[in-house]
Structure formats: C-alpha cells, structure tokens
Write a protein that holds these residues in place. Structure first.
Motif, PDB file in Angstrom:
ATOM      1  N   ALA A 175      53.665  12.614  11.129  1.00 36.79           N
ATOM      2  CA  ALA A 175      53.602  13.896  11.840  1.00 36.79           C
ATOM      3  C   ALA A 175      53.761  15.065  10.869  1.00 36.79           C
ATOM      4  O   ALA A 175      53.113  16.115  11.029  1.00 36.79           O
ATOM      5  CB  ALA A 175      54.680  13.947  12.921  1.00 36.79           C
ATOM      6  N   TRP A 176      54.611  14.904   9.864  1.00 36.35           N
ATOM      7  CA  TRP A 176      54.784  15.962   8.860  1.00 36.35           C
ATOM      8  C   TRP A 176      53.496  16.166   8.077  1.00 36.35           C
ATOM      9  O   TRP A 176      53.062  17.303   7.851  1.00 36.35           O
ATOM     10  CB  TRP A 176      55.944  15.602   7.942  1.00 36.35           C
ATOM     11  N   ASP A 177      52.873  15.058   7.637  1.00 37.29           N
ATOM     12  CA  ASP A 177      51.636  15.178   6.877  1.00 37.29           C
ATOM     13  C   ASP A 177      50.528  15.806   7.712  1.00 37.29           C
ATOM     14  O   ASP A 177      49.654  16.504   7.178  1.00 37.29           O
ATOM     15  CB  ASP A 177      51.191  13.798   6.382  1.00 37.29           C
ATOM     16  N   ARG A 178      50.572  15.578   9.018  1.00 38.09           N
ATOM     17  CA  ARG A 178      49.545  16.164   9.891  1.00 38.09           C
ATOM     18  C   ARG A 178      49.938  17.549  10.401  1.00 38.09           C
ATOM     19  O   ARG A 178      49.270  18.112  11.263  1.00 38.09           O
ATOM     20  CB  ARG A 178      49.287  15.234  11.072  1.00 38.09           C
ATOM     21  N   ARG A 179      51.051  18.063   9.912  1.00 34.53           N
ATOM     22  CA  ARG A 179      51.514  19.431  10.220  1.00 34.53           C
ATOM     23  C   ARG A 179      51.806  19.615  11.709  1.00 34.53           C
ATOM     24  O   ARG A 179      51.444  20.621  12.319  1.00 34.53           O
ATOM     25  CB  ARG A 179      50.468  20.450   9.750  1.00 34.53           C
ATOM     26  N   LEU A 180      52.502  18.616  12.279  1.00 35.94           N
ATOM     27  CA  LEU A 180      52.780  18.639  13.717  1.00 35.94           C
ATOM     28  C   LEU A 180      54.260  18.809  14.057  1.00 35.94           C
ATOM     29  O   LEU A 180      54.603  18.883  15.234  1.00 35.94           O
ATOM     30  CB  LEU A 180      52.272  17.336  14.362  1.00 35.94           C
ATOM     31  N   ILE A 181      55.137  18.859  13.071  1.00 35.59           N
ATOM     32  CA  ILE A 181      56.579  18.973  13.359  1.00 35.59           C
ATOM     33  C   ILE A 181      56.937  20.389  13.799  1.00 35.59           C
ATOM     34  O   ILE A 181      57.694  20.601  14.747  1.00 35.59           O
ATOM     35  CB  ILE A 181      57.414  18.574  12.130  1.00 35.59           C
ATOM     36  N   PHE A 182      56.388  21.382  13.110  1.00 29.78           N
ATOM     37  CA  PHE A 182      56.683  22.786  13.401  1.00 29.78           C
ATOM     38  C   PHE A 182      55.390  23.539  13.691  1.00 29.78           C
ATOM     39  O   PHE A 182      54.287  23.072  13.414  1.00 29.78           O
ATOM     40  CB  PHE A 182      57.413  23.452  12.224  1.00 29.78           C
ATOM     41  N   ALA A 183      55.546  24.725  14.247  1.00 32.75           N
ATOM     42  CA  ALA A 183      54.430  25.637  14.494  1.00 32.75           C
ATOM     43  C   ALA A 183      54.962  27.066  14.396  1.00 32.75           C
ATOM     44  O   ALA A 183      56.172  27.284  14.259  1.00 32.75           O
ATOM     45  CB  ALA A 183      53.801  25.380  15.864  1.00 32.75           C
ATOM     46  N   ILE A 184      54.092  28.016  14.456  1.00 27.05           N
ATOM     47  CA  ILE A 184      54.481  29.426  14.484  1.00 27.05           C
ATOM     48  C   ILE A 184      54.267  29.945  15.897  1.00 27.05           C
ATOM     49  O   ILE A 184      53.187  29.806  16.467  1.00 27.05           O
ATOM     50  CB  ILE A 184      53.689  30.256  13.470  1.00 27.05           C
ATOM     51  N   GLY A 185      55.319  30.504  16.477  1.00 24.28           N
ATOM     52  CA  GLY A 185      55.229  30.992  17.852  1.00 24.28           C
ATOM     53  C   GLY A 185      56.429  31.837  18.200  1.00 24.28           C
ATOM     54  O   GLY A 185      57.020  32.497  17.333  1.00 24.28           O
ATOM     55  N   THR A 186      56.829  31.781  19.465  1.00 22.81           N
ATOM     56  CA  THR A 186      57.971  32.554  19.968  1.00 22.81           C
ATOM     57  C   THR A 186      59.132  31.614  20.235  1.00 22.81           C
ATOM     58  O   THR A 186      58.965  30.601  20.922  1.00 22.81           O
ATOM     59  CB  THR A 186      57.602  33.302  21.250  1.00 22.81           C
ATOM     60  N   SER A 187      60.281  31.934  19.703  1.00 20.44           N
ATOM     61  CA  SER A 187      61.464  31.082  19.868  1.00 20.44           C
ATOM     62  C   SER A 187      61.957  31.145  21.308  1.00 20.44           C
ATOM     63  O   SER A 187      62.170  32.238  21.857  1.00 20.44           O
ATOM     64  CB  SER A 187      62.574  31.529  18.915  1.00 20.44           C
ATOM     65  N   SER A 188      62.147  29.974  21.913  1.00 20.14           N
ATOM     66  CA  SER A 188      62.690  29.928  23.274  1.00 20.14           C
ATOM     67  C   SER A 188      64.186  30.201  23.291  1.00 20.14           C
ATOM     68  O   SER A 188      64.760  30.465  24.343  1.00 20.14           O
ATOM     69  CB  SER A 188      62.422  28.554  23.894  1.00 20.14           C
ATOM     70  N   THR A 189      64.842  30.148  22.135  1.00 21.34           N
ATOM     71  CA  THR A 189      66.283  30.396  22.043  1.00 21.34           C
ATOM     72  C   THR A 189      66.595  31.873  21.872  1.00 21.34           C
ATOM     73  O   THR A 189      67.429  32.436  22.579  1.00 21.34           O
ATOM     74  CB  THR A 189      66.889  29.600  20.878  1.00 21.34           C
ATOM     75  N   THR A 190      65.924  32.518  20.918  1.00 23.03           N
ATOM     76  CA  THR A 190      66.217  33.921  20.605  1.00 23.03           C
ATOM     77  C   THR A 190      65.175  34.891  21.159  1.00 23.03           C
ATOM     78  O   THR A 190      65.430  36.088  21.208  1.00 23.03           O
ATOM     79  CB  THR A 190      66.314  34.106  19.093  1.00 23.03           C
ATOM     80  N   GLY A 191      63.990  34.386  21.539  1.00 24.66           N
ATOM     81  CA  GLY A 191      62.929  35.270  22.001  1.00 24.66           C
ATOM     82  C   GLY A 191      62.158  35.931  20.877  1.00 24.66           C
ATOM     83  O   GLY A 191      61.263  36.745  21.139  1.00 24.66           O
ATOM     84  N   GLU A 192      62.465  35.593  19.638  1.00 23.68           N
ATOM     85  CA  GLU A 192      61.779  36.200  18.497  1.00 23.68           C
ATOM     86  C   GLU A 192      60.362  35.639  18.381  1.00 23.68           C
ATOM     87  O   GLU A 192      60.143  34.434  18.480  1.00 23.68           O
ATOM     88  CB  GLU A 192      62.556  35.926  17.211  1.00 23.68           C
ATOM     89  N   SER A 193      59.402  36.507  18.157  1.00 22.66           N
ATOM     90  CA  SER A 193      58.011  36.098  17.990  1.00 22.66           C
ATOM     91  C   SER A 193      57.674  35.987  16.511  1.00 22.66           C
ATOM     92  O   SER A 193      58.410  36.473  15.645  1.00 22.66           O
ATOM     93  CB  SER A 193      57.071  37.089  18.678  1.00 22.66           C
TER      94      SER A 193
END
Length: 548
Positions: A479-497
């Motif tokens: 999953a790491w090699d396929r770039r699926l662990i993280f993404a860029i978006g809006t945090s559901s915890t802090t609301g930061e985009s």
C-alpha cells in the motif's frame, strides 16, 4: 464494601509544597493544570534555570521552553502556551510523617484517621483533582470543623418509630446516635442529624470516601433511628457488587462529566448504594525507551526502510484505450439509470463537463461485476481521477487494474522492539514510523501548486509481531509503494484543509492503551485492516505481483 483510600505527602521544596501549579492553554482558551508528577518535573527544571525540559522521560512527547513559556509537541511541532501559578495553597500538616496506610480492609478494623505528618509537609489528596476538598473526604461519622458548615434536613423516621435513646458505636469508638458534643470552631456532627457539607465544597465526596460513608453505618442502625429506606435497599441490593461510576476528562475544562458523576453518586447513595468514582487509565502513546541495540529487523522482509516518490502516470494510452480493457459494449441497454449521470441508459449521457471523444449514447458493461454505464460517463470519471491505468466501479467498488493513490513523497521505517502490546503478551511488537514532510501539491492533488501541511509526523504505529501481524505489514508495504496510506485533503479531526490525512486504512497509534480507539487490545483489528487493504485492491495476490 470498604475500599482503600490514600493521601500523598510532598516535600515543602517541591511544586505542591510551594503552592506552584503549571498549566497549559487548551483549544478553548482556558487553562488546564498538568498532573502532579508532570508539574513537579517542570518546576524542578525551572528552578535549576534550565532553558527547556524534555518530558519524554516520564512518557510525554512534549518539550517545555521556559524562554517562550510554550509547550512544543515533538511529533506535530504544535505549540501551546504554558504558565506558572503561585496561588494554589495545599493544607499544611505537622507531626511525624506516617507510614503507608489505607482504610481498613474489614469492617471490624479501626477507622481512626492516620497520624499527622512531619512539620512542613503538605498532603495532596486524590480528591483534589475531583474538586473535592480533603475535608469532604471524611468517613461517615467524622467531625467537620468549619464554622461555615451547613446542615441538611435529617432522614425521615418510619411512621410510629420513636427516636432511640441508645447509641450505635462506630468502629473506632465514636458515637453515631443521640446528642452530639459541640465541635470546636462551630462545626457540626456528620451523622444521624443529616449530611453536613462545608460551604463551597462538594456535598458528595469522591472515590472511596463515598464508599466509606455508605458502609460505616449499618442499615440496622438506620432502622433503629426510624429510617426504612436504607433497610429495604440493603436487603434487596446486598448481593450486588459495588457499582463503579467512571469519570473521564477530569483535567479538561468542561465540568459536565464530573457533575454528572457527582449527581449519579448522590442519587445512588440516597438509595443506599455504595458508590466509587474511578479515574480512567492514562493515555500511553509510546513504548518505554528502546536502545538501538534492542531494535531488530523483521525476518522475511528485506531492509528496514522504504521511501516513495511521485510515480508518473503511464503515457501513451488514452482514457478510451484504458477503459477498452475492462469493458464490453452493450448494443441493447436495459431500461435503467446510469448511476453516474442518473439518466436512462437508453438515452444519451447527461454529463455536462468537458466532452470526451466518445459518443454520448454508447453504453458499456464492466467485465467483472457486470455493472452498466455510459461510456461517456466512465471516460469523464477516469479523467477526473488519478489517471493511473486503473478503474474502480462506482457502484460496487470492484477494482480493475492496479490502483494507486496520491500520497506525497515520504519515508516508512519498520522494525521489531522488545515490548508486548496489550492483548499480545506472547510476542514482541512491530513498530512502523511514517514520516512525510510538508511540500507543494502536484497535478494529481486537490489544489495543484498550493502548499500542503503535514501534521503529526513522524507517526508511530504498532502491530503484534505474530504471523498475521507480519502479513499485515507486508501488505502495508505494498500500500505504501502504491501511495495509498496517506492522501492530501481535509482533516476530520482539526478541520484543516490541504493537509496530509489517513486514507481509509486504519492504524493503531496507541502503544499501551486504547482510550481513543486507536490502541490495543482489539481482537478484530488485524482482520479489519486486512479487509480495508482488500478494498484498496491489496491482497496476497498483490505480493506476487510486486515480486514480478
């Protein structure tokens, strides 16, 4: 039921001995005191004129900077203000420092209070954290020696029962019934005549104090005083164990939880039930310190670190050429809706965006799941995605090809540490450390050219070093090699985009607790994360594909 109680004594030179309290500013702008042991550590470094103090030695990933009076999170680099108060006065006692004592474990044991402490020592009861003074934690039948004490109406007597003239001796030789001697300072006897609470203090004491009050006086003694309710509740509820009322977030700024626990305790005590207020366990994010010599590589997995960079999309193939591998043309579409544009399949596509080079009335069926869509809609959906040569059915999420994500560049480390996770005492622990720096979004991200933040890195995650735990790790590497662990978006915890967020594959970030739901024990976690990986198209077959 009688439970043990205790109180703590601190040297006059310590933070509580001097009345010093260290506090940090929470998100609501109010101040929250540190735990006593943390405050003592900070005060000790402050008095030695150290420029800063690292709290990792006592289990917290924070650094206190005295120059700026700030608290810095070592993982997220987030800063909060701290302050030092000098107006917290703890009760001063004198005398000989007592040995470790607790409330007697049997009803027949003496109930006398412990002897006074040595000169200059200050006891800091646990009740202080519950906003209950030490005076409120006296057992039933104790003296309350404040002139401002208030009395409450006595318990109602059973109809026809006369006030008894005899008295019931309390363990330790005190009297609970009949006329009571005066108290020096204007205090009142806290017993048959009703509860007495000093002004400004809690009526319902905390922790084992409540248990002591509910059990020192027997229901038969209450019957002798004309009260029927305790006798009935005692006979009905005697076989039950002492209920526990957990109190959470006692160090937070909101008084709601302590208030609810106090009200619950009052109601249960009035019904004759002994109540014990308990404090939840502490959050344990990290394991004990581990030296480099104790860290081991994982058998069967080469290397202990893996980096990822941005993968370029496959060139030379148009969206139409990619979809052609996964579709079959449908000459006579059924009389149903296209779930992408919600128009009838027998009518042209309702997509109004940039028009692909496909006729809007063509219809295709995906070969694996047999769901039918407008070709026009599928091409538009592919163009709005990652354009990595894969396709995911919008109806059933079946993946065609190899799905990749938009994870920013970073590093993943993994090794074995010699500590066991809760619920996995028979094996060691696999520690995973993710580290992604902030940067600028690429063309595959939500806002190309705009900078993104990376909060909370490096992030530490944990797996049991078992056969299934190693299997999960191998799939996480795919999953790491396929770039699926993280993404860029809006945090559901802090609301930061425009920030790095988890991408639907859950990780365990608590090592020794499970207060947030991201820790152990969790008997279903490994099976759940295997299912989440499969939803991203990562299974044991993917391991063979990666080797090829």
């Amino acid at each position: 039921t009688i439970r043990p109680v205790r109180r703590s004594y601190y040297d006059p030179s310590s933070a509580p001995g001097k009345g010093v309290v260290w506090e940090w500013e929470n998100d609501s702008g109010t101040w929250t005191p540190y735990d006593m042991d943390v405050g003592i550590t900070i005060q000790r470094a402050y008095e030695k004129q150290h420029p800063w103090v690292d709290l990792s030695a006592i289990g917290f990933c924070y650094v206190i900077d005295f120059a700026t009076m700030g608290q810095i999170n070592r993982q997220t680099q987030r800063k909060r203000r701290v302050r030092r108060r000098l107006d917290m006065v703890y009760p001063l006692v004198s005398g000989t420092l007592p040995k470790s004592q607790s409330w007697p474990a049997s009803p027949g044991a003496a109930a006398a209070p412990p002897p006074p402490a040595a000169p200059g020592y200050r006891p800091v009861p646990r009740a202080h954290r519950l906003r209950v003074s030490p005076a409120a934690c006296q057992p039933r039948g104790a003296w309350v020696g404040k002139a401002t004490a208030r009395t409450f109406p006595p318990l109602p007597r059973h109809r026809g029962a006369a006030a008894p003239q005899s008295v019931t001796p309390e363990p330790g030789g005190r009297r609970l019934g009949g006329p009571q001697p005066p108290v020096e300072g204007g205090g009142r006897w806290w017993g048959r005549e009703g509860h007495v609470a000093p002004s400004g203090e809690s009526l319902f004491p905390s922790r084992a104090c409540a248990v002591a009050q509910a059990t020192v006086v027997s229901p038969w003694a209450q019957w002798g005083r004309g009260c029927l309710l305790p006798l009935l509740t005692w006979s009905l509820l005697a076989p039950l164990r002492v209920p526990t009322v957990p109190v959470k977030n006692l160090t937070g700024s909101s008084p709601v939880n302590p208030a609810l626990a106090g009200i619950t305790g009052i109601l249960m005590s009035a019904a004759g039930l002994p109540v014990c207020l308990t404090r939840p366990p502490k959050l344990v994010l990290h394991p004990p310190p581990v030296s480099k010599s104790e860290i081991q590589s994982i058998p069967g997995i080469s290397h202990s670190c893996r980096k990822t960079t941005k993968k370029q999309a496959k060139k030379g193939k148009t969206p139409e050429e990619v979809l052609k591998k996964y579709l079959q043309k449908v000459r006579h579409p059924p009389d149903e809706d296209c779930t992408i544009c919600m128009e009838r399949l027998s009518a042209p596509s309702g997509y109004k965006g940039p028009q692909p080079a496909v006729k809007p009335d063509l219809v295709g069926k995906l070969v694996k799941c047999s769901h039918i869509f407008h070709l026009h809609c599928l091409v538009a959906m592919y163009n709005n995605g990652n354009k990595d040569g894969s396709l995911q059915c919008p109806t059933c999420k079946t993946i065609y090809g190899v799905k990749t994500g938009t994870q920013p560049p970073g590093k993943m480390e993994y090794h074995i540490i010699p500590h066991a996770l809760p619920g996995h005492a028979d094996c060691k622990t696999i520690r995973i450390i993710y580290n992604i720096p902030p940067g600028v979004q690429g063309p595959e991200h939500p806002n190309p050219g705009k900078s993104f933040t990376a909060r909370g890195f490096p992030r530490h995650c944990y797996l049991p070093d078992s056969e299934k735990g190693r299997k999960v790790l191998k799939l996480l590497l795919v999953a790491w090699d396929r770039r699926l662990i993280f993404a860029i978006g809006t945090s559901s915890t802090t609301g930061e985009s425009d920030t790095v967020v988890w991408n639907e594959i859950h990780h365990k970030t608590e090592f020794g607790s499970n207060l947030t739901g991201h820790g152990y024990p969790d008997i279903n976690y490994l099976d759940n994360v295997l299912a989440e990986l499969a939803a991203q198209g990562i299974t044991e077959e993917s391991l063979a594909q990666e080797k090829d």
